[in-house]
Structure formats: C-alpha cells, structure tokens
Design a protein around this motif. Structure first.
Motif: not given
Lengths: 106, 178
Positions: B55, B57, B59, B67, B71, B96-98, B106, B110
């Motif tokens: 992923d 991001h 952070l 975060y 997870f 799945p994480i998404y 998104d 990004r």
C-alpha cells in the motif's frame, strides 16, 4: 470517490459505525458481525475512507483520555449526510418492494 | 545472517508479479526484510506460506502506528515501510486490504500525482534544453546539450511509469463500474 455526496456502501457502513465513538479497527469487526460476514472492509480501504471523512468534516476525533488509540465519531454534518443517504436508500428499497408486491404480471 | 537480494520488476508496472515473487521466496524459506530503491532484501528463515500486499501512503510516525494497527486487526502483519511504501504479509485467504474499488482508485490517484508532476517537469526541461541546443551558441549550446541528455534520461522512464499508472487507473475505474 471524488465526492461523498452519494455514499458508497463501504462509506455508508463506516459512517453508520461512527454514530457512536469507536476505534477505527472496531469498525471492521462490527461491520463483519452485523452483515454475518458478508461485508468485509479491508484495512487500506478503511484507512483511506476515514482520512477522507475527516477531510470532509463528516467525522472527527473523539477526545478519549483513556484510549491510546484514536477514537472517531460523526460530526453534526456527518449525521446530516448519513440521514440524507438513508432517505435515498429508503426510496430505492421502497421502489423495489412496491414493484415486487404488485406480484407477477401474467 | 544469510541474505539474498532481488531486483523489483517495477511496482508501477508489475506489482502483482513482485508480490507473487515474495510469496515464492517465503515458501523457499527467504523472508523479505526490506525494500529500498527497487531492491528487495531477504533473510533466511523457516519456509512460510504467506501472501503479501503493498500500500502507498505518506504517513507521520503517529499515523503509521494507527495504520499498522488497522492492518493487524484485519490479519495483515507489517513487514516493512519506506518512503510511503508499506509491505504487509498475511496467511493465504485473508481478505484483501482494499475491499472497494473507490478507495483503490484513490490510492492509485494518490500514487500517480507526484509521478505526473515529475514527468511534466522533465518534459519541460527537455523542451527548454532542446531550445538552447537549437537556438543558442557557445556555452549555452553546450549546456543545452548536456541538459537535454540528462532530462531525456529522466523523462523516458517517468513517461513509462506515468503510462503504467494511468492504465492501472483505467483498470480500477472499469472494475468499479462493473
């Protein structure tokens, strides 16, 4: 997810969970539980959506001195948006239900 | 500690291929330890049947804790983070994480934004350098030539990465409409 005007199912579930103060991670198990495991919100989706909800000011941090982890809750604006989406969904369901209730056209 | 290394296929192009490779290495007893500058480092460990997800991001350290907590609650163990890239592992079958296409879109957007900006900047540099090469004389002409070679070397891979991300975006957009 350009605008959150019309809430996706995931956003709807997450906002519904934040009608009371909750940890982010509690949302995942709660949604799974109330949908009998049919709906699963992934952690990356959840994190992205929470960030978006905060940016739009639909959700805010809830001040909880006892908690090491962040707790979120809907803002007044968030509650209005959720209410509006409930109405939209009710219309949708009503339409389908009325159609089915008329019975099969022979 | 025994170590081995492997070069990434390029996350913008072959993310799934990389993740599959990490899974195969883990099954052979090589657990990925870090990922830096396109290079995976593995350490010798017992064979593990795990799947990987990645992923993106930016952070703050404080956000990173929250975060990773999310997870962890979903069964994904944090493996490594570097420059906004986060690697997780989980037992096969973990959801799945998404979970929805909108938030996946998104994520790709990004990731793509800074790449697009650098690509456009590199293109502008190339054009300016080319103009100097064609129009200026003497020192400026030389500088233009050097600038042109530097910027074209930057521009071409950036353009390929931009295109790969754009195709990814079209793909996730399409799947969110279905």
């Amino acid at each position: 997810m350009k605008s959150l005007e019309q809430l996706t199912d995931s956003v709807f579930y997450i906002m519904a969970a934040f009608t009371e103060p909750r940890h982010g991670y509690a949302v995942m198990s709660l949604v799974e539980e109330i949908t009998n495991g049919e709906v699963n919100i992934g952690p990356a989706s959840l994190y992205t959506i929470i960030k978006k909800l905060i940016k739009q000011e639909y959700v805010e941090l809830f001040d909880d001195a006892n908690s090491r982890r962040k707790v979120y809750v809907l803002t007044e604006r968030g509650r209005e948006i959720l209410q509006a989406d409930i109405e939209r969904r009710k219309t949708m369901v009503q339409f389908a239900e009325d159609g089915l209730n008329k019975g099969r056209v022979q | 500690m025994k170590k081995t290394y492997k070069i990434s296929n390029g996350l913008a192009f072959f993310e799934q291929k990389d993740l599959q490779m990490l899974r195969e290495k883990a099954a052979e007893g090589w657990m990925v330890e870090s990922f830096k500058g396109g290079l995976y480092t593995f350490t010798k460990s017992g064979p593990e049947d795990v799947i990987f997800s990645i992923d993106y991001h930016e952070l703050t350290p404080e956000d990173e804790e929250e975060y990773c907590d999310l997870f962890a609650a979903a069964g994904w163990t944090h493996v490594y983070s570097h420059t906004g890239i986060h690697l997780f592992k989980a037992v096969p079958g973990t959801p799945p994480i998404y979970s929805d296409a909108a938030s996946k879109t998104d994520q790709v957007k990004r990731t793509a934004k800074p790449v697009y900006i650098v690509t456009i900047a590199a293109l502008l540099f190339t054009i300016i350098a080319l103009a100097f090469m064609k129009l200026a004389e003497g020192f400026l002409n030389q500088a233009g030539k050097i600038g042109f070679f530097i910027s074209i070397v930057l521009f071409i891979p950036m353009l390929m990465t931009s295109m790969a991300l754009f195709i990814q975006l079209l793909k996730v957009n399409k799947s969110s409409k279905n």
